[in-house]
Design an enzyme around this catalytic site. Structure first.
Site, PDB file in Angstrom:
ATOM      1  N   ARG A 138       3.722 -23.361 -18.016  1.00  0.00           N
ATOM      2  CA  ARG A 138       4.102 -21.963 -18.136  1.00  0.00           C
ATOM      3  C   ARG A 138       4.347 -21.727 -19.623  1.00  0.00           C
ATOM      4  O   ARG A 138       3.422 -21.807 -20.413  1.00  0.00           O
ATOM      5  CB  ARG A 138       5.340 -21.697 -17.254  1.00  0.00           C
ATOM      6  CG  ARG A 138       5.551 -20.246 -16.878  1.00  0.00           C
ATOM      7  CD  ARG A 138       6.682 -20.078 -15.882  1.00  0.00           C
ATOM      8  NE  ARG A 138       7.965 -20.528 -16.410  1.00  0.00           N
ATOM      9  CZ  ARG A 138       9.121 -20.405 -15.751  1.00  0.00           C
ATOM     10  NH1 ARG A 138       9.154 -19.876 -14.548  1.00  0.00           N
ATOM     11  NH2 ARG A 138      10.256 -20.830 -16.298  1.00  0.00           N
ATOM     12  N   CYS A 144      13.338   0.635   6.281  1.00  0.00           N
ATOM     13  CA  CYS A 144      12.889   1.873   5.639  1.00  0.00           C
ATOM     14  C   CYS A 144      13.354   1.897   4.184  1.00  0.00           C
ATOM     15  O   CYS A 144      14.058   1.005   3.724  1.00  0.00           O
ATOM     16  CB  CYS A 144      13.444   3.082   6.390  1.00  0.00           C
ATOM     17  SG  CYS A 144      13.057   3.090   8.151  1.00  0.00           S
ATOM     18  N   LYS A 173      20.251 -13.967 -17.368  1.00  0.00           N
ATOM     19  CA  LYS A 173      19.087 -13.088 -17.379  1.00  0.00           C
ATOM     20  C   LYS A 173      19.027 -12.264 -16.092  1.00  0.00           C
ATOM     21  O   LYS A 173      19.781 -12.509 -15.139  1.00  0.00           O
ATOM     22  CB  LYS A 173      17.808 -13.915 -17.522  1.00  0.00           C
ATOM     23  CG  LYS A 173      17.549 -14.830 -16.332  1.00  0.00           C
ATOM     24  CD  LYS A 173      16.281 -15.649 -16.493  1.00  0.00           C
ATOM     25  CE  LYS A 173      16.048 -16.509 -15.264  1.00  0.00           C
ATOM     26  NZ  LYS A 173      14.777 -17.254 -15.330  1.00  0.00           N
ATOM     27  N   ARG A 195      21.473 -25.960 -18.625  1.00  0.00           N
ATOM     28  CA  ARG A 195      21.201 -24.528 -18.503  1.00  0.00           C
ATOM     29  C   ARG A 195      21.227 -24.072 -17.041  1.00  0.00           C
ATOM     30  O   ARG A 195      20.205 -23.607 -16.523  1.00  0.00           O
ATOM     31  CB  ARG A 195      19.822 -24.192 -19.089  1.00  0.00           C
ATOM     32  CG  ARG A 195      19.586 -24.595 -20.525  1.00  0.00           C
ATOM     33  CD  ARG A 195      18.255 -24.017 -21.028  1.00  0.00           C
ATOM     34  NE  ARG A 195      17.173 -24.235 -20.109  1.00  0.00           N
ATOM     35  CZ  ARG A 195      16.336 -25.276 -20.140  1.00  0.00           C
ATOM     36  NH1 ARG A 195      16.471 -26.209 -21.069  1.00  0.00           N
ATOM     37  NH2 ARG A 195      15.365 -25.392 -19.259  1.00  0.00           N
ATOM     38  N   ASP A 222      15.538   3.751   2.846  1.00  0.00           N
ATOM     39  CA  ASP A 222      16.951   4.035   2.670  1.00  0.00           C
ATOM     40  C   ASP A 222      17.840   3.493   3.776  1.00  0.00           C
ATOM     41  O   ASP A 222      19.062   3.647   3.698  1.00  0.00           O
ATOM     42  CB  ASP A 222      17.186   5.556   2.626  1.00  0.00           C
ATOM     43  CG  ASP A 222      16.158   6.264   1.773  1.00  0.00           C
ATOM     44  OD1 ASP A 222      16.183   6.035   0.559  1.00  0.00           O
ATOM     45  OD2 ASP A 222      15.345   7.035   2.321  1.00  0.00           O
ATOM     46  N   TYR A 249       9.922   3.177  12.045  1.00  0.00           N
ATOM     47  CA  TYR A 249       8.499   3.446  11.856  1.00  0.00           C
ATOM     48  C   TYR A 249       7.622   2.470  12.636  1.00  0.00           C
ATOM     49  O   TYR A 249       7.851   1.259  12.621  1.00  0.00           O
ATOM     50  CB  TYR A 249       8.122   3.351  10.375  1.00  0.00           C
ATOM     51  CG  TYR A 249       8.669   4.457   9.518  1.00  0.00           C
ATOM     52  CD1 TYR A 249       8.362   5.798   9.778  1.00  0.00           C
ATOM     53  CD2 TYR A 249       9.483   4.180   8.422  1.00  0.00           C
ATOM     54  CE1 TYR A 249       8.849   6.818   8.983  1.00  0.00           C
ATOM     55  CE2 TYR A 249       9.973   5.192   7.612  1.00  0.00           C
ATOM     56  CZ  TYR A 249       9.654   6.505   7.907  1.00  0.00           C
ATOM     57  OH  TYR A 249      10.146   7.507   7.110  1.00  0.00           O
ATOM     58  N   HIS A 280      11.358 -27.234 -19.516  1.00  0.00           N
ATOM     59  CA  HIS A 280      11.820 -26.748 -18.209  1.00  0.00           C
ATOM     60  C   HIS A 280      11.082 -27.486 -17.105  1.00  0.00           C
ATOM     61  O   HIS A 280       9.886 -27.763 -17.209  1.00  0.00           O
ATOM     62  CB  HIS A 280      11.557 -25.243 -18.101  1.00  0.00           C
ATOM     63  CG  HIS A 280      12.322 -24.563 -16.996  1.00  0.00           C
ATOM     64  ND1 HIS A 280      13.685 -24.622 -16.895  1.00  0.00           N
ATOM     65  CD2 HIS A 280      11.905 -23.810 -15.946  1.00  0.00           C
ATOM     66  CE1 HIS A 280      14.086 -23.926 -15.840  1.00  0.00           C
ATOM     67  NE2 HIS A 280      13.020 -23.435 -15.235  1.00  0.00           N
TER      68      HIS A 280
END
Length: 372
Positions: free
Chosen positions: A131, A308, A33, A219, A310, A261, A163
């Site tokens: 869950r 940042c 997944k 699993r 990028d 920054y 699970h």
């Protein structure tokens, strides 16, 4: 020439799956997944199957159908299914589906009628994670509905599963409690006249530490990719992902220079700064500001200033560094570079999150060990 890349060692995935297989008599479902935990779902799936996995696990119907469209015919289980999805497409593609409520089962039987073939069904019981899964109180009604649907030829009950909540902390008391509830749920399955081929409970941690939970199918997810779910233990697994980028620019700056920054980092001496062209748009957590480890110019260093969108900055002191040099964010650790575990510790998260962040559209994913 590449600027930034994620390298995935498919042989490492094969080795990890083979190691996991060697520790159990159960069949193995490789969980692929979330785009194979950031490693690429299709290459990871093929490598896992090469090494002896007999099943693949995904969350979504789209993930399962992507595997099928790629020509993968191994059994695939999809387990996170919201109302209104075209489940008949999954049924037609021979995808196993998981139900945790009577209403979900009703959608699946409708899909079976539309596809004109039975659903390969797994029923999930909530043994304590709170869950997904039917509660113990709702479990008998789900079993009754499944037995009727199977008698009507609309489903084939393939599996029953649950699970763990705490398997990554071996010895936690919830583990044994969940095993007890699972056994009680299986007893109810038998009394309902149902005979599933597969009972499955063990995730990566339980596959590695609790052989009594292996039943018919395990699993593993994280362990497939060489990362350990148990802090401080490696179990002989080999991490498959390396994230790295080439330095874009270096500059010599004086003491007292604010960096990035907000100037949350200030140089305390004359130094060389190196700009590395990856940022939070590429998977680097912003929480790694002034914390994330990077190997550059032969040493492990810490990101200087804020991450940042990028780019990040590295303070290299007086060490020689130049544009084009390779900065390794994390890898297997075999050459002294930081690992995903190191990153997780530095930013207060888990190794799962680190690897699943990487491999987006701007960072090329490159594979070693591909087979044609």
């Amino acid at each position: 020439m590449w600027q930034a890349e994620v390298r995935v060692d498919l042989d490492a995935i094969r080795e990890n799956v083979a190691r996991l297989r060697s520790g159990t008599s159960a069949e193995l479902m490789a969980v692929v997944k979330a785009d194979g935990y950031g490693h690429g779902m299709l290459p990871a799936a093929r490598a896992a199957l090469d090494a002896g996995a007999t099943w693949l696990g995904v969350c979504t119907l789209d993930e399962a159908l992507t595997l099928r469209r790629a020509g993968i015919t191994a059994p695939v289980l999809a387990w996170l299914l919201s109302p209104g999805l075209p489940l008949h497409e999954g049924v037609a593609a021979d995808v196993d589906l998981s139900a945790a409520s009577v209403s979900q089962l009703d959608e699946m039987t409708a899909a079976a009628r539309r596809a004109e073939r039975p659903v390969r069904l797994h029923l999930k019981i909530d043994t304590g994670l709170s869950r997904n899964g039917a509660t113990v109180a709702d479990w008998p009604a789900l079993l009754e509905a499944a037995a009727k649907a199977q008698a009507d030829g609309l489903v084939e009950l393939v599996g029953v599963w649950s699970h763990f909540a705490y398997a990554d902390l071996p010895g936690h008391p919830t583990i044994d409690r969940q095993i007890t509830v699972f056994h009680e749920g299986l007893d109810m399955v038998e009394r309902a006249g149902l005979r599933p081929r597969y009972r499955h409970l063990a995730n990566s941690a339980a596959t590695l530490t609790r052989p009594d939970t292996h039943f018919d199918l395990v699993r593993p997810g994280l362990a497939v990719y060489g990362l350990s779910p148990v802090a401080g233990e490696r179990y002989g697994l080999r991490p498959a992902m390396t994230a790295r980028a080439r330095v874009t620019l270096t500059k010599r700056v004086p003491a007292g220079t604010g960096v990035s920054y907000g100037h949350t980092y200030t140089t305390d001496r004359e130094t060389t700064l190196a700009l590395v062209p990856v940022g939070y748009a590429d998977g680097v957590p912003r929480h790694a500001s002034n914390a994330g480890p990077v190997r550059l110019a032969g040493r492990n260093r810490t990101i200087a200033g804020r991450v940042c969108m990028d780019q990040i900055m590295i303070d290299c002191g007086d060490d020689p560094v130049a544009a084009g040099d390779v900065a390794v964010l994390f890898g297997s650790g075999a050459d002294g570079e930081p690992t995903a575990d190191d990153w997780a510790e530095a930013v207060g998260t888990i190794n799962y999150e680190i690897v699943t962040r990487f491999g987006g559209p701007r960072v090329a994913r490159v594979y070693d060990g591909e087979r044609t």
